[in-house]
Design an enzyme around this catalytic site. Structure first.
Site, PDB file in Angstrom:
ATOM      1  N   ASN A  83      -3.353   3.873   5.068  1.00 47.60           N
ATOM      2  CA  ASN A  83      -2.901   3.589   6.432  1.00 47.60           C
ATOM      3  C   ASN A  83      -1.393   3.813   6.478  1.00 47.60           C
ATOM      4  O   ASN A  83      -0.623   2.993   5.989  1.00 47.60           O
ATOM      5  CB  ASN A  83      -3.256   2.142   6.784  1.00 47.60           C
ATOM      6  CG  ASN A  83      -2.683   1.708   8.122  1.00 47.60           C
ATOM      7  OD1 ASN A  83      -2.185   2.534   8.892  1.00 47.60           O
ATOM      8  ND2 ASN A  83      -2.750   0.413   8.410  1.00 47.60           N
ATOM      9  N   TRP A  84      -1.011   4.935   7.075  1.00 44.62           N
ATOM     10  CA  TRP A  84       0.425   5.287   7.095  1.00 44.62           C
ATOM     11  C   TRP A  84       1.224   4.387   8.031  1.00 44.62           C
ATOM     12  O   TRP A  84       2.452   4.402   8.000  1.00 44.62           O
ATOM     13  CB  TRP A  84       0.609   6.726   7.576  1.00 44.62           C
ATOM     14  CG  TRP A  84       0.092   7.797   6.686  1.00 44.62           C
ATOM     15  CD1 TRP A  84      -0.836   7.694   5.689  1.00 44.62           C
ATOM     16  CD2 TRP A  84       0.479   9.185   6.731  1.00 44.62           C
ATOM     17  NE1 TRP A  84      -1.053   8.921   5.117  1.00 44.62           N
ATOM     18  CE2 TRP A  84      -0.262   9.855   5.743  1.00 44.62           C
ATOM     19  CE3 TRP A  84       1.367   9.916   7.525  1.00 44.62           C
ATOM     20  CZ2 TRP A  84      -0.127  11.233   5.518  1.00 44.62           C
ATOM     21  CZ3 TRP A  84       1.495  11.268   7.297  1.00 44.62           C
ATOM     22  CH2 TRP A  84       0.756  11.923   6.300  1.00 44.62           C
ATOM     23  N   LYS A  85       0.541   3.646   8.909  1.00 44.74           N
ATOM     24  CA  LYS A  85       1.237   2.843   9.927  1.00 44.74           C
ATOM     25  C   LYS A  85       2.199   3.757  10.703  1.00 44.74           C
ATOM     26  O   LYS A  85       1.879   4.920  10.916  1.00 44.74           O
ATOM     27  CB  LYS A  85       1.932   1.641   9.283  1.00 44.74           C
ATOM     28  CG  LYS A  85       0.953   0.841   8.411  1.00 44.74           C
ATOM     29  CD  LYS A  85       1.450  -0.484   7.968  1.00 44.74           C
ATOM     30  CE  LYS A  85       0.376  -1.179   7.129  1.00 44.74           C
ATOM     31  NZ  LYS A  85       0.753  -2.503   6.690  1.00 44.74           N
ATOM     32  N   GLU A 131      -1.872  -6.033  12.206  1.00 48.89           N
ATOM     33  CA  GLU A 131      -0.644  -5.767  12.980  1.00 48.89           C
ATOM     34  C   GLU A 131      -0.971  -5.555  14.452  1.00 48.89           C
ATOM     35  O   GLU A 131      -0.174  -5.895  15.326  1.00 48.89           O
ATOM     36  CB  GLU A 131       0.100  -4.564  12.375  1.00 48.89           C
ATOM     37  CG  GLU A 131       0.792  -4.968  11.086  1.00 48.89           C
ATOM     38  CD  GLU A 131       0.859  -3.881  10.028  1.00 48.89           C
ATOM     39  OE1 GLU A 131       0.707  -2.692  10.363  1.00 48.89           O
ATOM     40  OE2 GLU A 131       1.064  -4.241   8.844  1.00 48.89           O
ATOM     41  N   GLY A 139      -1.329   0.430   2.312  1.00 50.61           N
ATOM     42  CA  GLY A 139      -0.220   0.664   3.240  1.00 50.61           C
ATOM     43  C   GLY A 139       0.930   1.350   2.512  1.00 50.61           C
ATOM     44  O   GLY A 139       0.901   2.556   2.273  1.00 50.61           O
ATOM     45  N   GLY A 140       1.940   0.566   2.134  1.00 52.91           N
ATOM     46  CA  GLY A 140       3.170   1.112   1.547  1.00 52.91           C
ATOM     47  C   GLY A 140       2.956   2.152   0.452  1.00 52.91           C
ATOM     48  O   GLY A 140       3.610   3.198   0.447  1.00 52.91           O
ATOM     49  N   GLU A 163      -8.139  -7.893   4.671  1.00 54.31           N
ATOM     50  CA  GLU A 163      -6.697  -7.800   4.468  1.00 54.31           C
ATOM     51  C   GLU A 163      -6.052  -9.152   4.765  1.00 54.31           C
ATOM     52  O   GLU A 163      -5.744  -9.454   5.926  1.00 54.31           O
ATOM     53  CB  GLU A 163      -6.087  -6.748   5.392  1.00 54.31           C
ATOM     54  CG  GLU A 163      -6.574  -5.342   5.129  1.00 54.31           C
ATOM     55  CD  GLU A 163      -5.533  -4.299   5.536  1.00 54.31           C
ATOM     56  OE1 GLU A 163      -5.192  -3.479   4.691  1.00 54.31           O
ATOM     57  OE2 GLU A 163      -5.058  -4.324   6.674  1.00 54.31           O
ATOM     58  N   HIS A 214      -6.635  -3.801  12.975  1.00 56.45           N
ATOM     59  CA  HIS A 214      -5.670  -4.123  11.924  1.00 56.45           C
ATOM     60  C   HIS A 214      -4.890  -5.375  12.324  1.00 56.45           C
ATOM     61  O   HIS A 214      -4.606  -5.593  13.500  1.00 56.45           O
ATOM     62  CB  HIS A 214      -4.723  -2.945  11.705  1.00 56.45           C
ATOM     63  CG  HIS A 214      -3.879  -3.108  10.491  1.00 56.45           C
ATOM     64  ND1 HIS A 214      -2.728  -3.859  10.492  1.00 56.45           N
ATOM     65  CD2 HIS A 214      -4.048  -2.670   9.216  1.00 56.45           C
ATOM     66  CE1 HIS A 214      -2.219  -3.865   9.269  1.00 56.45           C
ATOM     67  NE2 HIS A 214      -2.994  -3.151   8.475  1.00 56.45           N
ATOM     68  N   SER A 220      -0.804  -5.029  -0.394  1.00 51.73           N
ATOM     69  CA  SER A 220      -0.006  -4.746  -1.581  1.00 51.73           C
ATOM     70  C   SER A 220      -0.811  -4.148  -2.739  1.00 51.73           C
ATOM     71  O   SER A 220      -0.584  -4.496  -3.902  1.00 51.73           O
ATOM     72  CB  SER A 220       0.753  -6.005  -2.023  1.00 51.73           C
ATOM     73  OG  SER A 220       1.612  -6.448  -0.974  1.00 51.73           O
ATOM     74  N   GLY A 263       2.324  -5.970   2.848  1.00 49.30           N
ATOM     75  CA  GLY A 263       3.733  -5.578   2.827  1.00 49.30           C
ATOM     76  C   GLY A 263       4.629  -6.614   2.176  1.00 49.30           C
ATOM     77  O   GLY A 263       5.850  -6.539   2.289  1.00 49.30           O
TER      78      GLY A 263
HETATM   79  P1  13P Z   1       0.532  -2.851   2.214  1.00 45.03           P
HETATM   80  O1  13P Z   1      -0.279  -2.051   1.202  1.00 45.03           O
HETATM   81  O2  13P Z   1       1.861  -2.211   2.528  1.00 45.03           O
HETATM   82  O3  13P Z   1       0.611  -4.282   1.844  1.00 45.03           O
HETATM   83  O4  13P Z   1      -0.274  -2.767   3.595  1.00 45.03           O
HETATM   84  C1  13P Z   1      -1.627  -3.073   3.609  1.00 45.03           C
HETATM   85  C2  13P Z   1      -2.182  -2.714   4.917  1.00 45.03           C
HETATM   86  O5  13P Z   1      -1.882  -3.341   5.920  1.00 45.03           O
HETATM   87  C3  13P Z   1      -3.085  -1.558   4.997  1.00 45.03           C
HETATM   88  O6  13P Z   1      -3.706  -1.485   6.224  1.00 45.03           O
END
Ligand code: 13P
Length: 254
Positions: free
Chosen positions: A9-11, A97, A234-235, A167, A95, A213, A173
Site C-alpha cells: 500500500n503506497w498510500k 487511515e 506500507g513504508g 492492521e 483502511h 510495520s 507506521g
Molecule cells: P506500515 O507498514 O508503514 O506500518 O503501514 C501499514 C499499513 O497501513 C499498510 O496498509
C-alpha cells in the site's frame, strides 16, 4: 494450504517518475514469482502506468479505495468500473487511515465492498483496533464489529474474492510491530468469526493478511503463523529491495 498474498500500500507517496522507477524495480525482482500473490497499490494517478509496466509479470495492481456508484456527479471520486477498465484487479477498502481521517464507517466500507465485488474486483478489507482500544481490552470487540459490519450481507461466493487485512492501528507506521503471537491470536479470532458468519470451508479458504510495520526482518516470523496468510505493507513497500525481501521471506525456500 492458502497461498500467501503480499500487497504493498503506497498510500500518498511517489511522483510520476518515482512511481515508474519503483514499478520497474519490482518487475525486475518479482516477475514470475508464482509462490506468492503479489499486489501493488499505488495512488490512483499511477494505476494506468503500473498496469502497463507490470503486464505479463504476474504482479497484480490494486487501487487504495473506490466509490460505491459506478458513475455520476461525485467530484473527486473513482469508481469500480473505472478501475477495472484500466486492468486493475484489486482494491483496498476501509483502511484505518480512511476510517480515521475521512469518516469511513462499517456501512460505507460495506457499500464500497459490494461495489467492488459487483465490478469483479478482488477486495482487501482492513480491520483493526487503535491503541486506546487495545489498552482498554477492547481489541476483540472492535475487530468483531469491523469484520461483521464490513462483510454484512455477503455470500460465501463473494468471500472467495475477499482478503481481510488485520492492521492494528498502533502498529501502523510506528515501527511497533505486533508480535507474531498477538497477530496469530487476532487472526484465529477473525477466522472463527468467518466460520460463524459463513461456514468452515469459507473461513478456511479466506486469506487474512497482517499489516503494521512489516519489514524484511520480521516477515518470515509473522508469516510462519498458522492463520497469517500474507502482509499488507506500507513504508517498506516504497523501496523495491525491501518489498522484494518481504515477498521472498514470506515463503520458505523461495
Ligand atoms: P506500515 O507498514 O508503514 O506500518 O503501514 C501499514 C499499513 O497501513 C499498510 O496498509
Amino acid at each position: 494450504m492458502r497461498k500467501k498474498i503480499i500487497a504493498g500500500n503506497w498510500k500518498m507517496f511517489k511522483t510520476a517518475p518515482e512511481a515508474v522507477e519503483l514499478v520497474e524495480g519490482l518487475k525486475k525482482e518479482l516477475a514470475g514469482m508464482n509462490a506468492v500473490d503479489v499486489v501493488v497499490c499505488p495512488p490512483f494517478v499511477h494505476l494506468s502506468k503500473a498496469v502497463e509496466i507490470l503486464s505479463g509479470s504476474g504482479i497484480a495492481v490494486g487501487g487504495q479505495n473506490l466509490f460505491w456508484e459506478d458513475s455520476g456527479a461525485f467530484t473527486g471520486e473513482i469508481s469500480g468500473t473505472m478501475l477495472t477498465s484500466y486492468g486493475v484487479k484489486y482494491v483496498i477498502i476501509g483502511h484505518s487511515e480512511r476510517r480515521q481521517y475521512f469518516g469511513e464507517t462499517n456501512e460505507t466500507v460495506n457499500k464500497r465492498l459490494r461495489a467492488a465485488l459487483k465490478n469483479g474486483l478482488k477486495a482487501i478489507v482492513c480491520v483493526g483496533e487503535n491503541l486506546a482500544e487495545r489498552e482498554g481490552g477492547k481489541t476483540f470487540d472492535v475487530v468483531q464489529d469491523h469484520v461483521k459490519g464490513s462483510l454484512a450481507g455477503l455470500t460465501k461466493e463473494d468471500m472467495l474474492k475477499v482478503t481481510i487485512a488485520y492492521e492494528p492501528v498502533w502498529a501502523i507506521g510506528t515501527g511497533k510491530t505486533a508480535t507474531s503471537a498477538q497477530a496469530q491470536e487476532v487472526h484465529a479470532f477473525i477466522r472463527d468469526i468467518l466460520q460463524k458468519m459463513f461456514d468452515k470451508a469459507t473461513a478456511d479458504a479466506t486469506r487474512i493478511q497482517y499489516g503494521g510495520s512489516v519489514k524484511p526482518e520480521n516477515a518470515a516470523e509473522l508469516m510462519s503463523q498458522k492463520d497469517v496468510d500474507g502482509a499488507l505493507v506500507g513504508g517498506a513497500c516504497l523501496k523495491a529491495d525491501s518489498f522484494t525481501a518481504i515477498v521472498k521471506n514470506s515463503v520458505p525456500n523461495s
